[in-house]
Design an enzyme around this catalytic site. Structure first.
Site, PDB file in Angstrom:
ATOM      1  N   ARG A  72      28.580  47.287  50.532  1.00 32.41           N
ATOM      2  CA  ARG A  72      28.191  46.845  49.928  1.00 32.41           C
ATOM      3  C   ARG A  72      27.080  45.994  50.956  1.00 32.41           C
ATOM      4  O   ARG A  72      26.827  44.496  51.239  1.00 32.41           O
ATOM      5  CB  ARG A  72      27.400  45.482  48.721  1.00 32.41           C
ATOM      6  CG  ARG A  72      28.945  45.980  47.832  1.00 32.41           C
ATOM      7  CD  ARG A  72      28.788  45.266  46.650  1.00 32.41           C
ATOM      8  NE  ARG A  72      27.510  45.431  45.649  1.00 32.41           N
ATOM      9  CZ  ARG A  72      27.374  44.671  44.251  1.00 32.41           C
ATOM     10  NH1 ARG A  72      28.640  44.464  44.394  1.00 32.41           N
ATOM     11  NH2 ARG A  72      26.255  44.974  43.437  1.00 32.41           N
TER      12      ARG A  72
ATOM     13  N   ARG B 108      30.431  38.396  32.834  1.00 33.07           N
ATOM     14  CA  ARG B 108      29.731  38.417  34.245  1.00 33.07           C
ATOM     15  C   ARG B 108      27.840  39.190  33.024  1.00 33.07           C
ATOM     16  O   ARG B 108      27.187  39.006  33.611  1.00 33.07           O
ATOM     17  CB  ARG B 108      29.621  38.428  35.039  1.00 33.07           C
ATOM     18  CG  ARG B 108      30.191  37.294  35.498  1.00 33.07           C
ATOM     19  CD  ARG B 108      30.537  38.314  37.100  1.00 33.07           C
ATOM     20  NE  ARG B 108      30.083  38.367  37.846  1.00 33.07           N
ATOM     21  CZ  ARG B 108      30.138  40.418  38.554  1.00 33.07           C
ATOM     22  NH1 ARG B 108      31.323  40.546  38.625  1.00 33.07           N
ATOM     23  NH2 ARG B 108      28.837  40.290  39.029  1.00 33.07           N
TER      24      ARG B 108
ATOM     25  N   ASP C  36      27.170  52.342  36.841  1.00 34.06           N
ATOM     26  CA  ASP C  36      27.581  51.756  35.852  1.00 34.06           C
ATOM     27  C   ASP C  36      28.132  52.056  34.780  1.00 34.06           C
ATOM     28  O   ASP C  36      28.671  50.723  34.234  1.00 34.06           O
ATOM     29  CB  ASP C  36      26.273  50.002  35.539  1.00 34.06           C
ATOM     30  CG  ASP C  36      26.134  49.642  37.165  1.00 34.06           C
ATOM     31  OD1 ASP C  36      26.571  49.976  38.254  1.00 34.06           O
ATOM     32  OD2 ASP C  36      24.999  49.084  37.973  1.00 34.06           O
TER      33      ASP C  36
ATOM     34  N   LYS D  84      20.720  42.745  32.368  1.00 32.46           N
ATOM     35  CA  LYS D  84      21.067  41.989  32.898  1.00 32.46           C
ATOM     36  C   LYS D  84      20.824  41.503  34.396  1.00 32.46           C
ATOM     37  O   LYS D  84      19.851  40.858  34.890  1.00 32.46           O
ATOM     38  CB  LYS D  84      23.232  42.186  33.593  1.00 32.46           C
ATOM     39  CG  LYS D  84      23.742  41.672  34.566  1.00 32.46           C
ATOM     40  CD  LYS D  84      25.049  42.064  34.702  1.00 32.46           C
ATOM     41  CE  LYS D  84      25.333  42.289  35.277  1.00 32.46           C
ATOM     42  NZ  LYS D  84      24.517  42.897  37.232  1.00 32.46           N
ATOM     43  N   ASN D  85      20.494  43.312  34.984  1.00 32.24           N
ATOM     44  CA  ASN D  85      20.328  43.714  36.578  1.00 32.24           C
ATOM     45  C   ASN D  85      18.479  43.562  36.337  1.00 32.24           C
ATOM     46  O   ASN D  85      18.231  43.253  37.740  1.00 32.24           O
ATOM     47  CB  ASN D  85      20.591  45.146  36.659  1.00 32.24           C
ATOM     48  CG  ASN D  85      22.164  44.335  36.635  1.00 32.24           C
ATOM     49  OD1 ASN D  85      22.247  43.624  37.220  1.00 32.24           O
ATOM     50  ND2 ASN D  85      22.570  46.221  37.320  1.00 32.24           N
TER      51      ASN D  85
ATOM     52  N   CYS E  83      30.902  42.221  42.242  1.00 31.92           N
ATOM     53  CA  CYS E  83      32.164  42.910  41.565  1.00 31.92           C
ATOM     54  C   CYS E  83      32.398  43.277  43.271  1.00 31.92           C
ATOM     55  O   CYS E  83      31.986  44.319  44.265  1.00 31.92           O
ATOM     56  CB  CYS E  83      31.865  44.280  40.958  1.00 31.92           C
ATOM     57  SG  CYS E  83      30.903  43.431  39.259  1.00 31.92           S
TER      58      CYS E  83
HETATM   59  C1  EPZ Z   1      22.537  47.200  42.274  1.00 31.72           C
HETATM   60  O1  EPZ Z   1      23.566  46.715  43.089  1.00 31.72           O
HETATM   61  C2  EPZ Z   1      23.001  46.511  40.621  1.00 31.72           C
HETATM   62  N1  EPZ Z   1      23.616  45.224  41.354  1.00 31.72           N
HETATM   63  C3  EPZ Z   1      24.405  47.355  40.778  1.00 31.72           C
HETATM   64  O2  EPZ Z   1      25.358  47.042  39.252  1.00 31.72           O
HETATM   65  C4  EPZ Z   1      24.137  48.588  41.300  1.00 31.72           C
HETATM   66  O3  EPZ Z   1      25.785  49.021  40.827  1.00 31.72           O
HETATM   67  C5  EPZ Z   1      23.634  49.302  42.502  1.00 31.72           C
HETATM   68  O4  EPZ Z   1      22.332  48.635  41.802  1.00 31.72           O
HETATM   69  C6  EPZ Z   1      23.188  50.646  41.361  1.00 31.72           C
HETATM   70  O5  EPZ Z   1      22.240  51.023  40.876  1.00 31.72           O
HETATM   71  C7  EPZ Z   1      22.424  44.472  40.554  1.00 31.72           C
HETATM   72  O6  EPZ Z   1      21.615  44.731  40.475  1.00 31.72           O
HETATM   73  C8  EPZ Z   1      22.378  42.654  40.601  1.00 31.72           C
HETATM   74  P1  EPZ Z   1      22.460  49.420  45.942  1.00 31.72           P
HETATM   75  P2  EPZ Z   1      22.468  46.723  44.454  1.00 31.72           P
HETATM   76  O7  EPZ Z   1      21.712  48.098  46.718  1.00 31.72           O
HETATM   77  O8  EPZ Z   1      21.312  46.407  44.708  1.00 31.72           O
HETATM   78  C9  EPZ Z   1      23.960  50.909  49.977  1.00 31.72           C
HETATM   79  C10 EPZ Z   1      26.297  46.194  37.977  1.00 31.72           C
HETATM   80  O9  EPZ Z   1      27.558  46.918  37.366  1.00 31.72           O
HETATM   81  N2  EPZ Z   1      23.253  50.345  50.811  1.00 31.72           N
HETATM   82  O10 EPZ Z   1      21.755  50.212  45.011  1.00 31.72           O
HETATM   83  O11 EPZ Z   1      23.462  45.928  45.316  1.00 31.72           O
HETATM   84  C11 EPZ Z   1      25.139  50.791  48.922  1.00 31.72           C
HETATM   85  O12 EPZ Z   1      26.208  50.433  50.204  1.00 31.72           O
HETATM   86  C12 EPZ Z   1      26.661  46.222  39.114  1.00 31.72           C
HETATM   87  O13 EPZ Z   1      25.635  45.786  36.863  1.00 31.72           O
HETATM   88  C13 EPZ Z   1      23.184  49.646  52.272  1.00 31.72           C
HETATM   89  O14 EPZ Z   1      23.899  50.574  52.584  1.00 31.72           O
HETATM   90  O15 EPZ Z   1      23.318  48.519  44.339  1.00 31.72           O
HETATM   91  C14 EPZ Z   1      25.380  51.480  47.716  1.00 31.72           C
HETATM   92  O16 EPZ Z   1      26.067  52.639  48.803  1.00 31.72           O
HETATM   93  C15 EPZ Z   1      27.509  47.102  40.042  1.00 31.72           C
HETATM   94  N3  EPZ Z   1      22.488  48.711  52.819  1.00 31.72           N
HETATM   95  C16 EPZ Z   1      23.686  52.014  48.215  1.00 31.72           C
HETATM   96  O17 EPZ Z   1      22.906  51.772  48.922  1.00 31.72           O
HETATM   97  C17 EPZ Z   1      21.885  47.938  51.910  1.00 31.72           C
HETATM   98  O18 EPZ Z   1      21.241  47.135  52.602  1.00 31.72           O
HETATM   99  C18 EPZ Z   1      23.372  51.706  46.253  1.00 31.72           C
HETATM  100  O19 EPZ Z   1      23.938  50.329  46.496  1.00 31.72           O
HETATM  101  C19 EPZ Z   1      21.635  48.609  50.529  1.00 31.72           C
HETATM  102  C20 EPZ Z   1      22.327  49.205  49.876  1.00 31.72           C
END
Ligand code: EPZ
Length: 420
Positions: free
Chosen positions: A122, A397, A305, A22-23, A117
């Site tokens: 986020r 989803r 995840d 998916k991702n 989610c």
């Molecule tokens: C991706 O989300 C995945 N979603 C998520 O999977 C997954 O949980 C996550 O990566 C972590 O592996 C998709 O790929 C569509 P991040 P993403 O940016 O990219 C902080 C699922 O269940 N952060 O890696 O949104 C954030 O708050 C979903 O399939 C900032 O501070 O996650 C978090 O604590 C849910 N500033 C950490 O980084 C930013 O600009 C990691 O978030 C971006 C993120």
């Protein structure tokens, strides 16, 4: 509206095929619009709502889309709009990849702030930091991210946090920037590598994805390509955990065992048997496992995840387990649902302390988010009696045909339509 009705207690035997990730798919589909000539033909696309959502968004921009059973052909030569602001954009997280893709190709984009989610705040500050470093002007107005650049110029960017989304999004834009971009403190998840491989198939020049730094030499344009998405690490992990929880013997096929090492290691520590063989893993278990401690971390650490699905298994594992969720601050919403089934869990901030109970008992519970939904299905499969899982639109989803896959392994599970 649908719910899943599960009569728990059956061991799982047999084999299942894991679908495309998916991702990876939800980033590769927006990336396909960066091809200014020719078509992208993409295979191993999972049949899930998040993918359908992205396909509708791409159509609304003017892409011609042809979908097959697990494939999609995208012709984005005649995109008519740089403005993504449909309901679908607001519904899902990955719609933010349209910003990087449109900015790269057209040097402008207007995209509604993404949904997704409810697992934490986020923010997208690291995406914005990257776009600005490449020379874009970024504004947030009326709930939209508006980005514009006269030109994008490669540079060195050190991310403040390791972010999957920011790494991929900035990589998309930098692919069509002038000169060299070096991204540091990047995410190394398998889907980051897959998106880089996809872009390289389109003519990009990206090296180092999956390591500490990604080096991108900007190219003038990208062309179409044929590509197959990697198997879903999280879907595979979920079925491995279900097999360990229910007991039995399950062959999980079409996977990359390397991507599953942190999950396999925990299941082995709990007492399950894991046998790797080429592109499959067999999970053997008698269903009686020991509690373990986990800390979620960016890849190659234990994936956030999979934390929720594993927590369902830990509710019946012997002794105390401690989960430290270091990525998302609100990823324990499923705990109240597990408690309805008799789980003994205490949440303190980002830590959940689980004391294993003898048995869970079936109840009416809801999927509070996607992976929480998978956790509730696993809980239902191991519980005594009947469990009804509501709000399964979250599960749809991200998990293709979840009830059919579990049914084929011997579970007593069915999808039932009902009115509120
Ligand atoms: C991706 O989300 C995945 N979603 C998520 O999977 C997954 O949980 C996550 O990566 C972590 O592996 C998709 O790929 C569509 P991040 P993403 O940016 O990219 C902080 C699922 O269940 N952060 O890696 O949104 C954030 O708050 C979903 O399939 C900032 O501070 O996650 C978090 O604590 C849910 N500033 C950490 O980084 C930013 O600009 C990691 O978030 C971006 C993120």
């Amino acid at each position: 509206m649908d719910k899943l009705v599960i009569n728990g207690g059956n061991p799982l035997f047999g084999s299942i095929e894991i679908n495309g990730a998916k991702n990876a798919a939800v980033a590769i589909l927006p990336a396909a619009i960066m091809a200014s000539s020719d078509i992208c033909s993409i295979d191993n696309i999972p049949n899930i709502e998040d993918v359908h959502c992205i396909e509708r968004i791409l159509s609304s921009l003017g892409c011609k889309i042809k979908t097959g059973r697990n494939s999609v052909v995208i012709d984005s030569t005649d995109i008519v709009s740089m403005d993504a602001n449909t309901n679908d954009v607001r519904k899902m997280r990955a719609s933010y990849y349209l910003i990087g893709a449109l900015l790269g190709r057209f040097k402008e984009a207007r995209v509604e702030l993404p949904g997704g989610c409810p697992i934490g705040v986020r923010p997208i500050d690291q995406h914005i930091k990257g776009f600005e470093a490449l020379g874009a002007r970024v504004e947030i107005k009326h709930g939209c991210v508006i980005v514009k650049a006269d030109k994008l110029v490669g540079t060195n960017i050190f991310f403040d946090v390791v972010s999957v989304g920011a790494t991929i999004n900035v990589m998309l834009a930098a692919t069509l920037a002038e000169g060299i971009t070096i991204l540091e403190n990047v995410a190394k998840e398998p889907h980051v590598v897959d998106v880089a491989n996809f872009l390289n198939s389109m003519g990009a020049n990206i090296k180092g994805a999956g390591t500490e730094a990604i080096r991108i030499v900007g190219v003038k344009k990208l062309k179409g390509c044929s590509y197959s998405v990697i198997p879903d690490q999280i879907e595979a992990g979920t079925y491995m955990i279900a097999a360990a929880a229910c007991g039995g013997e399950v062959l999980v096929q079409n996977i990359i065992p390397k991507h599953l090492e942190s999950i396999s290691a925990k299941l082995i520590e709990m007492g399950a048997q894991i046998i790797e063989d080429g592109d499959s893993i067999t999970v053997k278990s008698n269903g009686k496992l020991k509690g373990v401690n986990i800390k979620t971390q960016p890849y190659p650490g234990f994936p956030t995840d999979v934390q929720q699905p594993l927590s369902a298994l830990l509710t019946v594992a012997e002794g105390r387990s401690i989960i430290n969720e270091s990525i998302w601050e609100s990823r324990f919403k499923h705990v109240d649902e597990l408690k309805k089934m008799g789980a003994n869990i205490k949440v303190e901030g980002r830590t959940a302390i689980i004391d294993g109970v003898e048995k869970l008992s079936g109840a009416v519970v809801k999927a509070t988010d996607l992976r929480a939904g998978a956790a509730m299905v696993i809980a239902g499969l191991i519980a005594e009696g009947t469990t009804e899982v509501l709000s399964i639109e979250h599960i749809d989803r991200g998990y293709p045909n979840i009830e059919d896959k579990f049914k084929a392994l011997g579970a007593d599970i069915k999808r039932v339509s009902y009115s509120k």
